[in-house]
Design a protein around this motif. Structure first.
Motif, short mmCIF file in Angstrom:
data_model
loop_
_atom_site.label_atom_id
_atom_site.label_comp_id
_atom_site.label_asym_id
_atom_site.label_seq_id
_atom_site.Cartn_x
_atom_site.Cartn_y
_atom_site.Cartn_z
N ALA A 1 63.34 5.79 31.64
CA ALA A 1 64.16 5.31 32.61
C ALA A 1 63.80 5.72 33.92
O ALA A 1 63.90 4.86 35.05
N ARG A 2 63.40 6.98 34.04
CA ARG A 2 62.98 7.59 35.31
C ARG A 2 61.77 7.07 35.92
O ARG A 2 61.64 6.57 36.98
N ARG A 3 60.66 6.96 35.06
CA ARG A 3 59.55 6.36 35.40
C ARG A 3 59.61 4.88 35.88
O ARG A 3 59.06 4.19 36.76
N VAL A 4 60.41 3.97 34.91
CA VAL A 4 60.67 2.69 35.20
C VAL A 4 61.22 2.53 36.90
O VAL A 4 60.82 1.65 37.53
N GLN A 5 62.43 3.14 37.08
CA GLN A 5 62.72 3.14 38.38
C GLN A 5 61.91 3.64 39.54
O GLN A 5 61.78 3.01 40.68
N GLU A 6 61.26 4.61 39.46
CA GLU A 6 60.10 5.10 40.29
C GLU A 6 59.15 4.10 40.69
O GLU A 6 58.81 3.68 41.80
N ALA A 7 58.55 3.33 39.54
CA ALA A 7 57.57 2.35 39.83
C ALA A 7 58.17 1.27 40.32
O ALA A 7 57.45 0.64 41.28
N ALA A 8 59.53 0.62 39.98
CA ALA A 8 60.09 -0.35 40.63
C ALA A 8 60.11 -0.17 42.14
O ALA A 8 60.00 -1.05 42.89
N GLU A 9 60.64 1.23 42.55
CA GLU A 9 60.71 1.33 43.85
C GLU A 9 59.50 1.40 44.89
O GLU A 9 59.40 0.83 45.81
N LEU A 10 58.51 1.95 44.04
CA LEU A 10 57.17 1.92 44.61
C LEU A 10 56.65 0.51 44.81
O LEU A 10 55.88 0.44 45.75
N THR A 11 57.07 -0.39 44.05
CA THR A 11 56.37 -1.89 44.09
C THR A 11 57.36 -2.64 44.72
O THR A 11 56.95 -4.03 44.76
N GLY A 12 58.58 -2.16 45.07
CA GLY A 12 59.37 -3.26 45.85
C GLY A 12 60.21 -4.05 44.77
O GLY A 12 60.74 -5.32 45.15
N LEU A 13 60.31 -3.51 43.59
CA LEU A 13 60.95 -4.49 42.49
C LEU A 13 62.34 -3.78 42.12
O LEU A 13 62.87 -4.12 40.96
N ALA A 14 62.97 -2.88 42.86
CA ALA A 14 64.18 -2.15 42.38
C ALA A 14 65.27 -3.22 42.00
O ALA A 14 65.96 -2.94 41.27
N ASP A 15 65.27 -4.03 42.92
CA ASP A 15 66.41 -5.25 42.81
C ASP A 15 66.00 -6.27 41.92
O ASP A 15 66.82 -7.36 41.86
N ALA A 16 64.82 -6.03 41.41
CA ALA A 16 64.38 -7.45 40.34
C ALA A 16 64.30 -7.04 39.02
O ALA A 16 63.55 -7.97 38.30
N LEU A 17 64.60 -5.82 38.71
CA LEU A 17 64.55 -5.15 37.40
C LEU A 17 65.03 -6.25 36.29
O LEU A 17 64.50 -6.17 35.12
N GLU A 18 66.15 -6.88 36.31
CA GLU A 18 66.94 -7.66 35.42
C GLU A 18 66.46 -9.23 35.33
O GLU A 18 66.90 -9.99 34.62
#
Length: 601
Positions: free
Chosen positions: A446-463
């Protein structure tokens, strides 16, 4: 392209270009909270080239879909307003009429392929045969288009066995051959090398000059400025700027709404910020003239860049490889290719005796024309492709004794086409998949998914479903998957293709982040501006071989290597050449040289 009734559509001559008239167009997809287009009013004159620009997600592709009738006839959703092509109201037209009057090139060339042909020749002939065009005329028109698009040598190749850039040219040729009066072309050059990009723009401009109306979505804004009659900036589904290129690129609203500028205009803005009194210029030549006036010098013929045109790769022996930098300067070699060659089962020799060492923590760009062997070379790095001869070592260990899965944990590879990599129904599940395979604890995943999403601008698109995201965003989904796995090296195959300014800036931040963590990065790209700004070492390939390897500033001023690989130098290098300022591959070096020339501190 659409299947039509041959009896109704046999061999019509190409019609003159038709006007495209859009009035009060608002459209919302069946899913989504906000309209993709809002109150769009737009007129494109017959026989003109209109470029649609703006940030990704602005509604550019949706507008193209509306002109072709895909919206709302295929994608459904709610539409108000009207779209007319000539005398045709798109909302009332059937597929036969739409296919005859509006040609459409999709953003992803893989989408364009019919999937039922075995050769490039047959792929171009498919649409004409569907229209009932006589066989002799089909052969004549296909041969003409193959020659025009530089595809004659690939006529008997399977279109699915070509490089991404070669497929892009095939897709464009398959649309142009239909001779519809209106062409809607979405990102035709995203995977093309610089010289091929210029050639494709010339082909599109000739279609316009022959009387066809062209609506073009494109991020190569230097060529947009050169060829377009009209530029339209979209943002948030609305037209925010509309006019001729000089007016649009000189309008502060253009960049305020997330659109980029042509390279020369971006350079001019950087120079103005550093105290040089130059206006907004759309070409390097005009900017060079303005700088001569600004520093108080008359034009000097010796200043002009007289390097030869890079018209194509030489037929004779390739130039010798200049001495490569010592990879160990950035750490011990992590990736080593020793005399690697690879021949496909078809007999095509894609890689021919490549030797390359990439140090731990080093960032390297691999550049060259389409079909030069770049992708096949990097696929040998993580054992997606096994060399026909030669060896690949990762941290000194020969990959011949390891599985692809084992090598991939150390060398992460991001595919050129994200759809080759994505198969889950949410972004979160996609990024998490590899971590599950690694058997990491749930909290760590979960930590890695969130970090990668934030780095790639996908934090609001995870679902969100990744298949519903634009191509440029899907590329970041696949990058996030690799970042989450945290390999020793990341190989990025064409990450800059189709990216807007915000996307390119995010990629630059990612490269900086990986450098800070000591990770090796190998990037294949055709964006020489990006390479000049963000990568130190450049490897140039042509005809399956390395023809140059060195620092970016040295490579971009190496005429022989640039010519062999059909590369055009970045705007900053061309400008320095025109002004006789030596090897300047970044704005800081250029400004320092210019200040010395002008006698300024």
């Amino acid at each position: 392209m659409g299947v039509v009734n041959p009896a109704e559509n046999a061999a019509e001559p190409a019609a003159d270009g038709a006007a495209v008239e859009i009035t009060g167009l608002t459209y919302a997809y069946p899913v989504g909270d906000a309209p993709a287009l809002r109150r769009v009013d737009l007129r494109v004159e017959p026989g003109s080239l209109c470029a649609i620009i703006g940030p990704n997600g602005a509604g550019k592709t949706t507008l193209c879909h509306a002109i072709r009738g895909f919206v709302p006839q295929f994608y459904k959703g709610e539409l108000t307003g009207t779209v007319r092509v000539g005398d045709i109201d798109i909302a009332d037209a059937d597929e036969n009429s739409l296919a005859r009057h509006v040609g459409y090139l999709f953003e992803n060339p893989f989408t364009q392929m019919s999937g039922i042909t075995d050769t490039v020749f047959d792929e171009l002939a498919f649409g004409l045969a569907n229209l009932g065009v006589p066989a002799p005329e089909i052969r004549s028109r296909v041969s003409e288009r193959l020659d025009e698009a530089g595809l004659t040598d690939l006529a008997v190749r399977n279109p699915f066995h070509l490089s991404g850039g070669q497929q892009q040219r095939v897709a464009l040729a398959s649309v142009l051959i239909m001779d519809q009066p209106v062409l809607v072309i979405d990102e035709p050059t995203s995977q093309l090398d610089p010289r091929s990009t210029e050639e494709v723009f010339d082909i599109i401009a000739r279609a316009r000059d022959a009387g066809r109306t062209v609506v073009l979505v494109e991020h190569k804004l230097g060529l947009v400025a050169e060829h377009a009659d009209q530029v339209v900036v979209l943002d948030g589904g609305e037209v925010v700027v509309d006019g001729p290129p000089a007016a649009v690129f000189g309008d502060a609203r253009t960049t305020a709404h997330g659109a980029d500028l042509p390279p020369a205009a971006r350079l001019a803005a950087g120079l103005r910020a550093r105290g040089f009194d130059v206006g907004t210029h759309l070409s390097v030549e005009a900017l060079a003239d303005a700088l001569r006036a600004a520093v108080g010098r008359d034009p000097d013929p010796r200043d002009h860049d007289d390097r030869p045109e890079h018209a194509g790769p030489p037929e004779g022996p390739l130039p010798p490889v200049p001495g490569a930098p010592d990879a160990r300067g950035a750490g011990e070699p992590l990736i080593e290719l020793d005399d690697v060659s690879y021949t496909y089962p078809s007999g095509t020799r894609a890689v021919d005796g490549v030797s390359l060492a990439v140090g731990a923590g080093e960032s390297v760009a691999i550049v060259g024309l389409n079909g030069a062997g770049k992708t096949t070379t990097v696929k040998t790095m993580n054992a997606l492709v096994r060399p026909t001869s030669g060896s690949v070592r990762i941290a000194g260990v020969d990959t011949a004794g390891s599985t692809t899965a084992q090598v991939s944990r150390r060398i992460g590879y991001v595919f050129q086409n994200p759809d080759d990599q994505i198969f889950h129904t949410t972004v979160r599940a996609e990024v998490d998949y590899g971590l599950k395979r690694m058997k990491l604890p749930e909290e760590e995943r979960a930590r890695r998914v969130q970090e990668a999403a934030e780095l790639t601008g996908l934090a609001d698109a995870l679902e969100e479903n990744p298949h519903d995201l634009p191509l440029s965003v899907r590329k970041f989904v696949t990058i996030a998957c690799v970042l989450a796995a945290d390999p020793d090296a990341v190989v990025l195959d064409e990450p800059t293709a189709g990216q807007d300014r915000a996307g390119l800036d995010r990629l630059a931040d990612l490269l900086a982040h990986l450098a800070e963590r000591g990770r090796t990065v190998v990037t294949i790209t055709h964006d020489m501006e990006f390479v000049a700004e963000h990568v130190d070492r450049v490897v140039v390939m042509a005809r399956g071989r390395i023809v140059a390897d060195g620092q970016a500033s040295d490579i971009f001023t190496d005429d022989e290597a640039m010519s062999a690989a059909r590369l055009a130098p970045p705007a900053i290098v061309e400008l320095a050449g025109r002004l006789g300022l030596g090897h300047a591959a970044d704005l800081g070096t250029f400004v320092a040289a210019l200040r010395r020339r002008a006698g300024r501190p």
